[in-house]
Write a protein that holds these residues in place. Sequence first.
Motif, short mmCIF file in Angstrom:
data_model
loop_
_atom_site.label_atom_id
_atom_site.label_comp_id
_atom_site.label_asym_id
_atom_site.label_seq_id
_atom_site.Cartn_x
_atom_site.Cartn_y
_atom_site.Cartn_z
N ILE A 110 3.83 8.83 -10.44
CA ILE A 110 4.12 8.82 -8.88
C ILE A 110 2.75 8.28 -8.47
N VAL A 111 2.72 7.45 -7.73
CA VAL A 111 1.61 6.81 -7.20
C VAL A 111 1.62 6.97 -5.68
N GLN A 112 0.68 7.64 -5.00
CA GLN A 112 0.84 7.69 -3.46
C GLN A 112 -0.34 7.12 -2.66
N THR A 113 -0.24 6.35 -1.64
CA THR A 113 -1.38 5.80 -1.06
C THR A 113 -1.45 5.98 0.51
N VAL A 114 -2.41 6.08 0.94
CA VAL A 114 -2.66 6.65 2.59
C VAL A 114 -3.32 5.16 3.06
N PHE A 115 -2.83 4.47 4.12
CA PHE A 115 -3.35 3.26 4.44
C PHE A 115 -3.97 3.71 6.03
N ASP A 116 -5.28 3.26 6.32
CA ASP A 116 -6.05 3.69 7.65
C ASP A 116 -6.91 2.78 8.05
N HIS A 117 -7.48 2.94 9.14
CA HIS A 117 -8.61 2.25 9.67
C HIS A 117 -8.17 0.81 9.63
N TYR A 118 -6.91 0.41 10.14
CA TYR A 118 -6.63 -0.96 10.36
C TYR A 118 -7.59 -1.73 11.38
N LYS A 173 4.64 1.58 16.64
CA LYS A 173 3.88 0.97 17.60
C LYS A 173 3.04 -0.25 17.23
N THR A 174 2.61 -0.01 16.02
CA THR A 174 1.84 -1.08 15.44
C THR A 174 2.24 -1.94 14.17
N GLY A 175 3.25 -1.43 13.66
CA GLY A 175 4.15 -2.31 12.50
C GLY A 175 3.15 -1.96 11.19
N TYR A 176 2.04 -1.20 11.29
CA TYR A 176 1.40 -0.91 10.02
C TYR A 176 1.99 0.13 9.10
N VAL A 177 1.96 -0.36 7.86
CA VAL A 177 2.13 0.73 6.81
C VAL A 177 0.94 1.92 6.66
N THR A 178 1.61 3.01 6.88
CA THR A 178 0.67 4.11 6.86
C THR A 178 0.54 4.85 5.40
N SER A 179 1.65 4.78 4.76
CA SER A 179 1.50 5.46 3.63
C SER A 179 2.58 4.63 2.48
N ALA A 207 -8.84 7.79 -6.02
CA ALA A 207 -9.99 6.82 -5.76
C ALA A 207 -9.49 6.35 -4.29
N ALA A 208 -10.73 5.90 -3.67
CA ALA A 208 -10.71 5.39 -2.34
C ALA A 208 -11.39 3.97 -2.17
N GLY A 209 -10.62 3.05 -1.56
CA GLY A 209 -11.02 1.81 -1.39
C GLY A 209 -10.68 1.03 -0.03
N GLY A 210 -10.68 -0.33 -0.04
CA GLY A 210 -10.22 -1.13 1.18
C GLY A 210 -10.21 -2.44 0.80
N LEU A 231 -7.14 -9.49 8.44
CA LEU A 231 -6.91 -8.15 8.67
C LEU A 231 -7.78 -7.16 7.68
N SER A 232 -8.36 -5.98 8.10
CA SER A 232 -8.86 -5.19 7.01
C SER A 232 -8.09 -3.89 7.28
N PHE A 233 -8.27 -3.09 5.98
CA PHE A 233 -7.61 -1.62 6.19
C PHE A 233 -8.36 -0.78 5.04
N ASN A 234 -8.33 0.41 5.03
CA ASN A 234 -8.87 1.37 3.86
C ASN A 234 -7.46 1.91 3.29
N MET A 235 -7.65 2.31 1.95
CA MET A 235 -6.64 3.00 1.09
C MET A 235 -7.02 4.00 0.25
N ARG A 236 -6.44 5.16 0.19
CA ARG A 236 -6.80 6.35 -0.69
C ARG A 236 -5.45 6.72 -1.42
N ILE A 237 -5.84 6.72 -2.73
CA ILE A 237 -4.64 6.47 -3.92
C ILE A 237 -4.79 7.75 -4.64
N THR A 238 -3.69 8.44 -4.87
CA THR A 238 -3.72 9.32 -5.88
C THR A 238 -2.36 9.05 -6.99
#
Length: 253
Positions: free
Chosen positions: A204-212, A167-173, A69-72, A48-55
């Motif tokens: 407080i660390v918040q992360t958005v996961f996308d582009h799975y 629907k997918t089971g993916y963590v989105t945030s 920061a942004a990464g994956g 699997l691959s996915f992107n992450m955006r962290i604040t």
Amino acid sequence: MKMHRIFLMTAVLLLAVIGQQVRAQAASDTAALFAEMKQMQEVYNRSLSFNMRITYASEKQPGAVQDSAAGGIAYAGANYHYWLDSVETFVNKSYSITLFKKDKVMYLSKPSAMGPALDPVQQMRAVLQKTGYKSCRISQQGGVKTVHIDFGPDGAYREMDMSIEKKTGYVTSMRYVVKTAMLMGQNAALSADQVNAAYGEYAIVQTVFDHYQLLPADYAGFYESSFFYKDGQEFKTTAAYKDYKIFTGSPNL
């Protein structure tokens, strides 16, 4: 704030929680979390691959983002690749290669004997096993499921929330509250008291996961020959990385 450290902690925490057989005070909590984590483990136990955006923000001023920061991540078995801004790491069964792009440095070492740092590693498993969970709550609204875990008021982690696409089971945030000193690293110049005074005791660390994206079954990750070759006992960069200087961190590579 060391965003590279936060990035790794977030990735490890996500996959550790997915792989952890949880324990909580209430039997109903344990049953619910166990069922949820089992489903998530099945989803993430694939190439699997996915992107992450962290604040990052201080709990004292949650609305003021102090860093981002942004990464994956891409992983398949023992092969994995992760990137964060100008730092990129590749790992296979033979080598760990980290590129510090701003400094034009290529750092070579052996892969960890414990496996990829992004797996549910023993370090984070041990933290979860020691702390346990005070309580948890699972709720659903529309196509999103939310898991809230309360670790208690005074531990390394205070609480965590995960949003999961049904629907997918993916963590989105993911949002977690963690002691600020843990984000600074052991080599931080400030003491714990100084960190607390400057940034607040908890962050407080918040992360958005996308582009799975599912990776092919034969995904190999990378080939070290794309980065360097050995001339006798000396490592030399390929033409694509001719501007990089190689440093080695392990003997007998």
